[in-house]
Design an enzyme around this catalytic site. Structure first.
Site, short mmCIF file in Angstrom:
data_model
loop_
_atom_site.label_atom_id
_atom_site.label_comp_id
_atom_site.label_asym_id
_atom_site.label_seq_id
_atom_site.Cartn_x
_atom_site.Cartn_y
_atom_site.Cartn_z
N CYS A 59 36.27 20.26 -41.35
CA CYS A 59 35.28 20.21 -40.58
C CYS A 59 35.57 19.09 -39.43
O CYS A 59 35.60 17.86 -39.72
CB CYS A 59 34.04 19.72 -41.05
SG CYS A 59 32.57 19.31 -40.18
N CYS A 105 32.93 16.51 -38.94
CA CYS A 105 32.95 15.46 -40.17
C CYS A 105 34.03 14.52 -40.17
O CYS A 105 33.70 13.36 -40.32
CB CYS A 105 33.12 16.26 -41.59
SG CYS A 105 31.98 17.42 -41.96
#
Length: 200
Positions: free
Chosen positions: A83, A86
């Site tokens: 991600c 993230c």
């Protein structure tokens, strides 16, 4: 009537030695610059992709069953190593976790791990990072989705610690899309981190 001129086969003018040296120095400088740029890109990508940091942060996070029962509020993050959002938040979150380690639990659940499917389903995770703010009794009081500026995260955490309404619950930032796996939701009684929560 057209006149055909004979083809010129004149040899190129010879370069003087100073021109040859200047050309070689220029070519060498270009090669060195290309190598330096390649190395900086390679090292830049490695430092900007803190997959190890996410993994290390997850290993250091509180087990979910402990966070739900120890009487402290909790920030629960659904994440994945792939991600981008993230990864972009990893450094700020690492510093935030150090700053608030005493009054808060920090829990990280990897959406690629099937054991968290009950939680993924319960909180309807379809984009990450997905943050769930839990009060000191383990009940969800708010959720935010996507990349957040550090100031917004800290304002929410300050309110969570004080037991006040979170000021930025409508906040939504850049997300990485996630499609939960389909199929029956299972919990594993042999898994020490399983806590038996059921999807409602």
């Amino acid at each position: 009537m057209t006149l055909n001129s004979p083809k010129s086969t004149a040899a190129p003018a010879p370069q003087n030695p100073e021109t040859k040296v200047a050309t070689r120095i220029r070519n060498l400088a270009i090669v060195l610059a290309a190598i330096a740029l390649s190395l900086s890109i390679l090292f830049g990508l490695q430092t900007q992709t803190p997959t190890n940091t996410l993994t290390e942060m997850a290993k250091a996070s509180a087990p979910l069953e402990t966070a739900l029962t120890n009487g402290k509020p909790t920030l629960m993050e659904f994440y994945a190593n792939w991600c981008g959002s993230c990864q972009a938040m990893a450094n700020d979150l690492s510093e935030i976790k150090q700053k608030y380690a005493e009054p808060l639990n920090f829990v990280m659940l990897n959406v690629d791990n099937d054991k968290w499917l009950p939680e993924i389903t319960k909180y309807r995770v379809d984009g990450i990072p997905h943050f769930v703010y839990l009060n000191d009794k383990g009940s969800a009081v708010a959720e935010t989705i996507g990349e957040m500026p550090r100031t917004i995260m800290e304002a929410n955490l300050e309110a969570l610690i004080a037991g006040k309404p979170l000021p930025h619950v409508q906040a939504a930032g850049q997300v990485s899309n996630f499609t939960p796996p389909t199929g029956p939701v299972k919990t594993s009684s042999s898994d020490p981190r399983a806590h038996g929560s059921q999807v409602q």
